[in-house]
Design a protein around this motif. Structure first.
Motif, PDB file in Angstrom:
ATOM      1  N   LEU A 218     -10.700   4.483  -0.865  1.00 41.94           N
ATOM      2  CA  LEU A 218      -9.712   5.280  -1.589  1.00 41.94           C
ATOM      3  C   LEU A 218     -10.367   6.452  -2.313  1.00 41.94           C
ATOM      4  CD1 LEU A 218      -7.361   2.536  -3.108  1.00 41.94           C
ATOM      5  CD2 LEU A 218      -6.787   4.210  -1.338  1.00 41.94           C
ATOM      6  N   TYR A 222      -9.300  10.293  -1.705  1.00 45.31           N
ATOM      7  CA  TYR A 222      -8.736  11.146  -2.749  1.00 45.31           C
ATOM      8  C   TYR A 222      -9.650  12.331  -3.053  1.00 45.31           C
ATOM      9  CZ  TYR A 222      -5.170   7.605  -3.644  1.00 45.31           C
ATOM     10  OH  TYR A 222      -4.112   6.744  -3.527  1.00 45.31           O
ATOM     11  N   LYS A 256      -3.153  12.885  -7.478  1.00 38.91           N
ATOM     12  CA  LYS A 256      -3.325  11.740  -6.586  1.00 38.91           C
ATOM     13  C   LYS A 256      -3.526  10.446  -7.370  1.00 38.91           C
ATOM     14  CE  LYS A 256      -3.215  14.652  -3.224  1.00 38.91           C
ATOM     15  NZ  LYS A 256      -1.982  14.760  -2.403  1.00 38.91           N
ATOM     16  N   GLU A 260      -1.752   5.958  -8.046  1.00 39.39           N
ATOM     17  CA  GLU A 260      -2.486   4.854  -7.425  1.00 39.39           C
ATOM     18  C   GLU A 260      -2.436   3.614  -8.314  1.00 39.39           C
ATOM     19  OE1 GLU A 260      -4.015   2.465  -5.146  1.00 39.39           O
ATOM     20  OE2 GLU A 260      -3.951   4.522  -4.369  1.00 39.39           O
TER      21      GLU A 260
END
Length: 567
Positions: A218, A222, A256, A260
């Motif tokens: 991740l 990102y 972003k 999350e």
């Protein structure tokens, strides 16, 4: 692909069409007879790359070429040689003139013969390369003045204090397919190299284990997305010249991260920061100092192929370039005089504790680092023109340091490198908030406030990456990277404190009992070095890549400039 076509690619020239420089130098041949021109040019490049240890002479160049094309072939050979596409590097030099003899170079005004003596200031890679190239082109009276007691500049292989030699400065040939340094090291000097592997496992200092795979994936996703969007903003936003890469990247990243919820935000942010530190390593500056529009201006000029280490040290390339040159060490230059008429004068110290001497020359090539120019360590008479002074001041002078550690046994794996995702020592980078009343309009979104810079942490980014030197040196040695801005702060700390912090980071990742105290350790301080004053340059906010071109321009066709900040 034919051998001639592959040679053109290695020379960084288009295979099937002349480049702009060739069209300018051969306006008729490269336009009306382009196929013939390219056949001859690629043929000459093929001869050169068939054995780069031997000069391509005009006699060899025209072998197997029909006689009507001999004049054009020789002209193309001269063009390629002058522009450093052939006959460069560590091939044998022609004889050096014995002072005070000077070589006749050609007809001057009115048909009279003139001579030329060239002084090159600085024996780093650029200075040695310039001096050697001048010798290859027929300048038989070239003198190099170097301030240090050694050649190489920011290429510095330490051969004392550690069991094997280790590179304290530049240490990689970054791309072997089109890189002239690969020609020097692999083809001409035939040095043994070690390929740098692509894999770089990350260790989590907060858990003492490899970074969680989900967090790792991740974070990379990102980071890459936010950076790509920031790069797009840099090209699309009309005010991009006034913005830093860091502030726009932070806005894009915040978009972003706030959505999350699969992994803890703090863990994800620490992992993203590792990639940020890696980019700051490449830029030699914190992202909040780097231009949004021009941070990646040199990407199109990268070299393809493997990145490699040189066994025995990168200074072997330096020694190869220096062989046969007239080099005087311990000669720091303090002033350069370039009068409208008469010879140029270069003032320099004759050694520690000794007086100032003066050397004269027809031309001077100045190849000192940007930091030396910005510090005013060399005086110019008359002063450099305003356009040159502005260029010197406009470019960013970045920094990067290393810590080299040696153990009796390795405690790490076999990969070429590994990274440490450090435990949080300070609050996360704050969310975007106004700091000075200015606004930044993100591309395709509503305007938002300029984000604050990250909370200061003197260890921020330090020891984020380690290079495994076992395949290169045969000894359990790690080289830890200290990028900006931490590298400047740590130059003021004692060695013991830096070594202790670095060792503590490694212990937090691999376990306290697994990591003993190092047997030996060395730390670089390139900003403190009076003949470097930093590592390499970057484009700061408000500047552009055009500054490099301005720095490369000669002054009055007598004072020429070379070096990392001119290319």
């Amino acid at each position: 692909m034919s051998a001639a076509e592959h040679a053109a690619i290695r020379a960084r020239l288009p295979v099937h069409e002349p480049d702009a420089g060739e069209r300018a130098a051969f306006p008729l041949d490269a336009t009306d007879h382009a196929d013939l021109f390219l056949d001859l040019r690629n043929h000459l490049l093929r001869i050169w790359y068939r054995d780069c240890r031997c000069r391509v002479s005009s006699e060899v160049a025209v072998l197997h070429i029909p006689e009507p094309y001999h004049p054009l072939t020789r002209r193309i050979l001269t063009f390629l040689e002058v522009n450093g596409a052939v006959n460069f590097g560590c091939i044998p030099l022609p004889p050096q003139a014995d002072p005070p003899q000077k070589q006749t170079l050609g007809a001057g005004p009115g048909g009279c013969k003139h001579t030329a003596h060239v002084i090159v200031v600085g024996a780093g890679m650029a200075g040695l390369g310039a001096a050697r190239h001048l010798r290859h082109l027929g300048f038989a009276n070239v003198t190099v003045l170097e301030a240090r007691p050694r050649v190489g500049g920011r290429v510095h292989t330490l051969r004392e204090g550690l069991a094997p030699p280790v590179d304290f400065g530049a240490m990689l040939i970054t791309g072997t397919e089109q890189n002239p340094l690969a020609v020097l090291g692999q083809d001409q000097l035939q040095l043994e190299t070690v390929v740098c592997q692509d894999s770089c496992p990350l260790w989590d200092c907060s858990t003492g284990a490899p970074l969680d795979g989900v967090v790792d994936a991740l974070a990379e996703k990102y980071y890459n997305t936010a950076l790509a969007q920031a790069a797009h903003d840099g090209k699309a936003k009309p005010d991009a010249e006034t913005l830093s890469l860091g502030e726009v990247f932070e806005v894009r990243l915040a978009d972003k991260l706030h959505t999350e919820d699969v992994v803890p935000q703090q863990d994800l942010r620490r992992a993203v920061d590792w990639h940020v530190y890696n980019l700051e390593y490449g830029c030699a500056a914190g992202l909040h100092s780097v231009s949004l529009r021009h941070w990646d201006q040199d990407d199109p000029f990268g070299f393809e192929g493997d990145h490699v280490f040189v066994k025995g040290g990168l200074d072997q390339l330096v020694d190869g370039l220096a062989e046969g040159l007239d080099i005087s060490l311990n000669r720091p230059v303090s002033a350069i005089h370039t009068p409208e008429t008469g010879l140029c004068r270069v003032e320099y110290k004759a050694g520690p504790g000794r007086g100032t001497l003066t050397a004269t020359a027809d031309y001077v090539v100045l190849s000192v680092p940007l930091g030396v120019l910005q510090a005013g360590a060399i005086k110019f008479q008359p002063p450099l023109p305003p356009w040159k002074q502005e260029a010197v001041a406009a470019l960013g002078n970045g920094n990067l340091n290393k810590i080299v550690l040696e153990w009796a046994e390795p405690f790490w794996g076999s990969e070429s490198s590994f990274g440490l995702v450090r435990a949080a020592k300070s609050p996360l980078n704050p969310a975007p908030a106004p700091t000075d009343g200015t606004h930044m309009a993100a591309h395709g979104r509503r305007s938002c406030q300029r984000p604050q810079e990250p909370t200061p942490d003197r260890w921020r980014g330090a020891f984020f990456l380690f290079w495994n030197m076992i395949p290169v040196t045969g000894r359990p040695i790690l080289i830890g990277m200290i990028p900006a801005p931490a590298c400047d702060v740590l130059e003021g700390l004692p060695d013991a404190e830096v070594i202790a912090e670095c060792t503590a980071c490694l212990r937090s990742a691999f376990g306290g009992t697994a990591v003993p105290d190092p047997l030996r350790a060395h730390i670089t301080r390139w900003r403190e070095d009076p003949y470097a004053r930093g590592a390499y340059s970057y484009v700061p906010v408000g500047a552009s890549g055009a500054v490099y071109d301005t720095l490369a321009q000669a002054v009055h066709n007598r004072l020429f400039f070379a070096g990392e900040a001119t290319s």
